[in-house]
Design an enzyme around this catalytic site. Structure first.
Site, PDB file in Angstrom:
ATOM      1  N   GLU A   1       0.835  -1.215   0.000  1.00 12.04           N
ATOM      2  CA  GLU A   1       0.000   0.000   0.000  1.00 12.04           C
ATOM      3  C   GLU A   1       0.869   1.264   0.000  1.00 12.04           C
ATOM      4  O   GLU A   1       2.090   1.193   0.168  1.00 12.04           O
ATOM      5  CB  GLU A   1      -0.921  -0.006   1.215  1.00 12.04           C
TER       6      GLU A   1
ATOM      7  N   LYS B   1      -4.223  -1.361  14.132  1.00 13.43           N
ATOM      8  CA  LYS B   1      -3.433  -0.339  14.814  1.00 13.43           C
ATOM      9  C   LYS B   1      -3.918  -0.179  16.251  1.00 13.43           C
ATOM     10  O   LYS B   1      -5.118  -0.130  16.516  1.00 13.43           O
ATOM     11  CB  LYS B   1      -3.503   0.965  14.039  1.00 13.43           C
TER      12      LYS B   1
HETATM   13  N1  PSU Z   1      -0.364   0.909   8.569  1.00  8.09           N
HETATM   14  C1  PSU Z   1       0.682   1.685   8.966  1.00  8.09           C
HETATM   15  N2  PSU Z   1       0.573   3.036   8.737  1.00  8.09           N
HETATM   16  C2  PSU Z   1      -0.506   3.589   8.071  1.00  8.09           C
HETATM   17  C3  PSU Z   1      -1.588   2.762   7.648  1.00  8.09           C
HETATM   18  C4  PSU Z   1      -1.453   1.419   7.924  1.00  8.09           C
HETATM   19  O1  PSU Z   1       1.660   1.182   9.537  1.00  8.09           O
HETATM   20  O2  PSU Z   1      -0.530   4.792   7.857  1.00  8.09           O
HETATM   21  C5  PSU Z   1      -2.782   3.332   6.882  1.00  8.09           C
HETATM   22  C6  PSU Z   1      -3.382   2.241   6.003  1.00  8.09           C
HETATM   23  O3  PSU Z   1      -3.310   2.672   4.666  1.00  8.09           O
HETATM   24  C7  PSU Z   1      -4.820   2.111   6.466  1.00  8.09           C
HETATM   25  C8  PSU Z   1      -5.109   3.504   6.946  1.00  8.09           C
HETATM   26  O4  PSU Z   1      -5.678   1.678   5.447  1.00  8.09           O
HETATM   27  O5  PSU Z   1      -3.880   3.837   7.631  1.00  8.09           O
HETATM   28  C9  PSU Z   1      -6.351   3.520   7.815  1.00  8.09           C
HETATM   29  O6  PSU Z   1      -6.917   4.784   7.788  1.00  8.09           O
HETATM   30  P1  PSU Z   1      -8.432   5.020   8.320  1.00  8.09           P
HETATM   31  O7  PSU Z   1      -8.370   4.614   9.778  1.00  8.09           O
HETATM   32  O8  PSU Z   1      -8.714   6.478   8.126  1.00  8.09           O
HETATM   33  O9  PSU Z   1      -9.323   4.127   7.512  1.00  8.09           O
END
Ligand code: PSU
Ligand code: MN
Length: 316
Positions: free
Chosen positions: A34, A166
């Site tokens: 990603e 996370k």
């Molecule tokens: N994993 C990491 N750092 C990130 C992300 C994932 O170590 O920045 C990103 C991914 O792209 C994930 C996004 O899809 O954060 C999630 O964002 P939200 O909670 O707004 O959906």
């Protein structure tokens, strides 16, 4: 066997890199990566360094990396080094989840694809294995802020390697959602759902598996049973770079409280929390983040190879 290419209205914005085209034609193992982690998850210059390191880790693992991102409104499956650099230095890049595809295309903008956005691209490109850091989930700050990552995991059949969700999230609620959406959560060598920076969370996975071949066999059985959901592989952060949950929790609480006070919400919330936690831990959390990303790229390469082996056996 010659495949007949069916043109879709999406084709004019869709580009496979020469490496990805070659790997696809020859049925070689491919791993998607990603790019929101580059555009929004990490600061410069760690972001470009990490992108290169992840690509190298996939190569060394015997697979072809395909970093996925938008450049000038065009969806690239696989970026060369120049393109990686352009993305890492882009001014105000978009954070592209599935609902943002049309916007980034019509604005002809640059953007990093989230887990959900990358999965949508993988569906078009027919890539089965994907490595990320931590998936999005149900936020603590608002029960209604549920990442589109969970929707994508519910609907797109592929193997997604992460280090858990996370830790900034409501992990029990996130696991409940994964169960509701019939998304198996495989602990790689562990019974416990890892919490991104930490190896422990006190929460259960649905299955523990110990090698890439078993993961592939499990995924095939899952899809053969008629399901369309992804198989989520939770790979704990390497011990040397892990941070205990008791050390992380007060820091996450503090960052979360600040986000609420500043009324940060929507797409900006996850990047704010990751950055604030990195400041509060003096970079220690970022080191854990980089380490788990690389670790996931390595495992994904092994799984992609096992996937191709299984495909070959099926055809033989
Ligand atoms: N994993 C990491 N750092 C990130 C992300 C994932 O170590 O920045 C990103 C991914 O792209 C994930 C996004 O899809 O954060 C999630 O964002 P939200 O909670 O707004 O959906
Ligand atoms: Mn959100």
């Amino acid at each position: 066997m010659e495949t007949i290419k069916i043109m879709s209205p999406f084709d004019h914005v869709f580009h496979n890199s020469p490496d990805v085209t070659r790997a696809t034609k020859a049925h070689l193992p491919l791993v998607a990566l990603e790019s929101t982690v580059l555009t929004h998850g990490l600061p410069r210059p760690q972001n470009i360094q990490l992108a290169r390191d992840m690509e190298r880790a996939v190569h060394e693992g015997g697979a072809t990396p395909a970093t996925i991102a938008f450049l000038d409104g065009q969806l690239h499956i696989g970026l060369n080094d120049q393109e990686l650099e352009r993305l890492a230095n882009a001014k105000d890049p978009y954070k592209v989840g599935p609902r943002d595809f049309a916007r980034v295309i019509t604005d002809e903008a640059n953007g990093g694809t989230t887990v959900a956005g990358t999965m949508l691209a993988c569906k078009q490109a027919n890539i089965k294995v994907f490595a990320t850091g931590g998936i999005g989930g149900v936020h603590r700050e608002s029960g209604f802020d549920i990442s589109a990552d969970l929707q994508a995991l519910a609907n797109i059949p592929m193997i997604v390697v992460c280090a858990g969700a996370k830790a900034i999230l409501d992990l029990p609620a996130t696991l409940e959602y994964l169960e509701t959406m019939s998304i198996p959560v495989i602990g790689y060598g562990t019974d416990e759902f890892p919490a991104f920076y930490s190896r422990e969370s006190g929460l259960d996975v649905s299955t523990k598996l110990d090698n890439p071949q078993d993961i592939v066999e499990f995924a095939r059985a899952h899809w053969n049973a008629g399901l369309q959901s992804a198989v989520l592989v939770a790979n704990p952060v390497p011990l040397v770079d892990s941070i205990s949950q008791s050390e992380m929790e007060p820091i996450i609480e503090k960052a979360s409280k600040e986000a609420k006070e500043k009324k940060i919400h929507g797409q900006a919330l996850t990047p704010f929390l990751l950055q604030r936690i990195s400041e509060l831990t003096k970079g220690k959390s970022m080191r854990a983040n980089l380490s788990l990303l690389l670790n996931n790229a390595r495992l994904a390469a092994q799984i992609a190879r096992a996937w191709r082996e299984a495909e070959k056996r099926k055809l033989a």
